[in-house]
Design a protein around this motif. Structure first.
Motif: not given
Length: 291
Positions: A175-189, A199-207
């Protein structure tokens, strides 16, 4: 017919002299004379008229000469053809990005040793290829799929993050950690599903558009992320941490239309990996704590 006799004939025909022909063939003059006599007996034709100054060519010799040159030339070229590996089994293969180098190296090393004189044509993954090395989710619906290996996704924490000191990470710790996401990634979903449930407090720092970009952001310390274990092996600036949560992975293998099996090299590869595992030198499975 003995190819040596044809070589003797060619030398005598071109030199018009038995002594010079013998020197050229690195044999004695009696050997040349006996060889020509044996050839004439096999053909039941006289090829030369012998006299003190040399030999005179008969009509039969003129007829035989181009045939003998062609036959000897073809026989001499056989060893060179096989040494130069001109009989290539060509395979056009698409290779997905972000697959671990160790696994790809072992795949190509194994298949090249398996298929004699294979010639690879590598492309981006696509339907125009005879076969594709990719993640199962990326294959075309109609293609067959042969799995080669599985890669666990691991939780990666930058070195300067306080969570690096925890032995086991709870998902609630994120919670409250900044996440780096890769939307095209097969495991993103899968990743979003896990995090949103806990957690309801996921923060996205980059896609990011690729896993390589995601790795760069991770090494820069921008946030935490999930990446395939073999993909991050050997890089720096972060650690793989055990976490108490669902395990998810990607399955990598060969996708191909049935018609590609007409290529004997591809058929041989599919048959081999249907019975044998892809062996790698340096990667062992990481232990996880699962719910």
């Amino acid at each position: 017919m003995d190819a040596r006799l044809l070589k003797f004939f060619i030398a005598v025909y071109e030199e018009k002299n038995l002594t010079r022909a013998a020197t050229r063939c690195f044999v004695s003059q009696p050997n040349i004379s006996n060889g020509i006599k044996q050839l004439e007996e096999e053909l039941d034709k006289n090829l030369f008229i012998r006299h003190k100054k040399g030999v005179e060519l008969k009509t039969e010799a003129h007829y035989l000469y181009p045939i003998a040159k062609r036959l000897v030339g073809e026989m001499n070229s056989l060893s060179h053809i096989f040494k130069e590996r001109q009989f290539n089994n060509k395979i056009q293969i698409g290779v997905a990005e972000s697959l671990p180098q160790e696994h790809k190296q072992q795949f190509f090393r194994t298949t090249t040793n398996l298929c004699e004189s294979v010639e690879w044509v590598t492309k981006d993954i696509g339907r125009e290829n005879e076969i594709n090395l990719l993640v199962r989710e990326w294959k075309h619906e109609e293609d067959l799929f042969l799995p080669l290996w599985k890669e666990d996704y691991v939780l990666c924490i930058p070195n300067d993050n306080p969570l690096i000191n925890k032995e086991i990470i709870e998902l609630s710790d994120l919670e409250k950690e900044t996440f780096i996401h890769c939307p095209p990634c097969e495991a993103h979903k899968q990743c979003l599903s896990i995090l949103n449930n806990e957690t309801n407090k996921m923060l996205t720092i980059a896609n990011c558009s690729t896993k390589t970009e995601t790795l760069t952001m991770l090494m820069a310390g921008l946030g935490v992320t999930f990446l395939p274990e073999a993909f991050v092996d050997g890089w720096y600036g972060f650690e793989i941490k055990k976490y108490n949560g669902p395990r998810y992975f990607r399955e990598v293998g060969l996708a191909y239309p049935r018609k590609s099996l007409r290529n004997p090299a591809i058929a041989q590869i599919i048959e081999y990996f249907s019975k044998n595992e892809l062996k790698t030198n340096k990667f062992t499975e990481f232990g996880y704590y699962l719910k």
